[in-house]
Design a protein around this motif. Structure first.
Motif, PDB file in Angstrom:
ATOM      1  N   ALA A  16       0.844  -1.189   0.000  1.00 49.59           N
ATOM      2  CA  ALA A  16       0.000   0.000   0.000  1.00 49.59           C
ATOM      3  C   ALA A  16       0.883   1.243   0.000  1.00 49.59           C
ATOM      4  O   ALA A  16       1.858   1.318   0.724  1.00 49.59           O
ATOM      5  N   GLU A  17       0.525   2.181  -0.837  1.00 48.36           N
ATOM      6  CA  GLU A  17       1.271   3.432  -0.867  1.00 48.36           C
ATOM      7  C   GLU A  17       0.831   4.279   0.315  1.00 48.36           C
ATOM      8  O   GLU A  17      -0.310   4.212   0.760  1.00 48.36           O
ATOM      9  N   ALA A  18       1.740   5.070   0.803  1.00 51.75           N
ATOM     10  CA  ALA A  18       1.421   5.957   1.918  1.00 51.75           C
ATOM     11  C   ALA A  18       0.408   6.991   1.448  1.00 51.75           C
ATOM     12  O   ALA A  18       0.482   7.472   0.319  1.00 51.75           O
ATOM     13  N   PRO A  19      -0.554   7.326   2.302  1.00 46.77           N
ATOM     14  CA  PRO A  19      -1.532   8.332   1.902  1.00 46.77           C
ATOM     15  C   PRO A  19      -0.846   9.684   1.722  1.00 46.77           C
ATOM     16  O   PRO A  19       0.171   9.954   2.358  1.00 46.77           O
ATOM     17  N   PRO A  20      -1.386  10.531   0.863  1.00 46.90           N
ATOM     18  CA  PRO A  20      -0.768  11.836   0.664  1.00 46.90           C
ATOM     19  C   PRO A  20      -0.853  12.646   1.964  1.00 46.90           C
ATOM     20  O   PRO A  20      -1.778  12.462   2.755  1.00 46.90           O
ATOM     21  N   PRO A  21       0.108  13.541   2.179  1.00 50.06           N
ATOM     22  CA  PRO A  21       0.052  14.344   3.399  1.00 50.06           C
ATOM     23  C   PRO A  21      -1.182  15.241   3.378  1.00 50.06           C
ATOM     24  O   PRO A  21      -1.646  15.628   2.297  1.00 50.06           O
ATOM     25  N   PRO A  22      -1.719  15.568   4.536  1.00 53.06           N
ATOM     26  CA  PRO A  22      -2.896  16.434   4.556  1.00 53.06           C
ATOM     27  C   PRO A  22      -2.548  17.808   3.991  1.00 53.06           C
ATOM     28  O   PRO A  22      -1.419  18.268   4.123  1.00 53.06           O
ATOM     29  N   ARG A  23      -3.524  18.434   3.376  1.00 54.98           N
ATOM     30  CA  ARG A  23      -3.299  19.764   2.813  1.00 54.98           C
ATOM     31  C   ARG A  23      -3.069  20.753   3.932  1.00 54.98           C
ATOM     32  O   ARG A  23      -3.738  20.709   4.956  1.00 54.98           O
ATOM     33  N   ASN A  24      -2.134  21.644   3.738  1.00 55.81           N
ATOM     34  CA  ASN A  24      -1.841  22.679   4.714  1.00 55.81           C
ATOM     35  C   ASN A  24      -1.975  24.029   4.024  1.00 55.81           C
ATOM     36  O   ASN A  24      -0.990  24.660   3.675  1.00 55.81           O
ATOM     37  N   LEU A  25      -3.232  24.451   3.808  1.00 58.76           N
ATOM     38  CA  LEU A  25      -3.474  25.745   3.198  1.00 58.76           C
ATOM     39  C   LEU A  25      -3.074  26.830   4.186  1.00 58.76           C
ATOM     40  O   LEU A  25      -3.303  26.704   5.397  1.00 58.76           O
ATOM     41  N   ILE A  26      -2.483  27.893   3.673  1.00 60.79           N
ATOM     42  CA  ILE A  26      -2.024  28.981   4.528  1.00 60.79           C
ATOM     43  C   ILE A  26      -1.989  30.266   3.707  1.00 60.79           C
ATOM     44  O   ILE A  26      -1.751  30.235   2.502  1.00 60.79           O
ATOM     45  N   THR A  27      -2.255  31.387   4.358  1.00 59.53           N
ATOM     46  CA  THR A  27      -2.171  32.681   3.685  1.00 59.53           C
ATOM     47  C   THR A  27      -0.708  33.107   3.634  1.00 59.53           C
ATOM     48  O   THR A  27       0.111  32.614   4.403  1.00 59.53           O
ATOM     49  N   PRO A  28      -0.360  34.040   2.749  1.00 63.59           N
ATOM     50  CA  PRO A  28       1.029  34.518   2.715  1.00 63.59           C
ATOM     51  C   PRO A  28       1.480  35.094   4.067  1.00 63.59           C
ATOM     52  O   PRO A  28       2.624  34.885   4.482  1.00 63.59           O
ATOM     53  N   GLN A  29       0.588  35.790   4.767  1.00 66.07           N
ATOM     54  CA  GLN A  29       0.936  36.356   6.072  1.00 66.07           C
ATOM     55  C   GLN A  29       1.180  35.246   7.096  1.00 66.07           C
ATOM     56  O   GLN A  29       2.097  35.341   7.907  1.00 66.07           O
TER      57      GLN A  29
END
Length: 178
Positions: A16-29
């Protein structure tokens, strides 16, 4: 060396392939704040603590040396935070809300004013997990309220289920930074 027959290899379960890392959305600030914290820890705090631990270690018996014990503990805390920040910065996806073209709907980075079922008017800004601070009016894009508000427009009423129970939110205003 043990050989595996082609028939046995075909029957073996696929890895089994490792699941993709969770998304880490962030603003430029938010990204800049994380980078500044990382830089401060790495270039200012950590060297100070390493120096203090080194001085305390030179004093001899380390088992009863409070400065040494505290310094080592603080150094572990700093290193743990640096590792955490490194991982968060590595997977950060910068989303600039000022570039949002569709300003009639709620998306990441929007500042939304809504009224809830108790007729309380609330204003929140939808930001990344690492930036969320309810006391400052910033909520994570993964929170139940933010998820309910996503893609809503002015005048829309959306249901939301929070730990406090079911609620209904009516969107009054949507703003994005310029």
């Amino acid at each position: 060396m043990r050989r595996i027959s082609p028939k046995a290899a075909a029957a073996a379960p696929a890895t089994a392939e490792a699941p993709p890392p969770p998304r880490n959305l962030i603003t430029p600030q938010g990204l800049e704040r994380l980078r500044a914290e990382y830089k401060t820890l790495w270039t200012v705090e950590r060297p100070k603590v390493v120096e203090a631990v080194s001085r305390a270690a030179a004093n001899g018996d380390r088992s009863e040396n409070g400065d040494y014990i505290y310094g080592k503990k603080r150094l572990r805390e700093i290193d743990r935070r640096i590792r955490f920040l490194t991982k968060r910065l590595d997977c950060a996806e910068v989303v600039d809300p000022a570039l949002q073209k569709n300003r009639r709907q709620v998306f990441f980075g929007a500042t939304v004013t809504y009224v809830n079922i108790r007729d309380e008017e609330v204003t929140v800004t939808i930001v990344g997990q690492d930036e969320a601070d309810m006391t400052a009016g910033s909520i994570s894009w993964l929170s139940p309220v933010a998820k309910a508000l996503m893609k809503a427009g002015i005048g829309d009423t959306v249901p939301v289920r929070t730990p406090a129970g079911a609620d209904t939110l009516e969107v009054l205003e949507i703003r994005y930074p310029d």
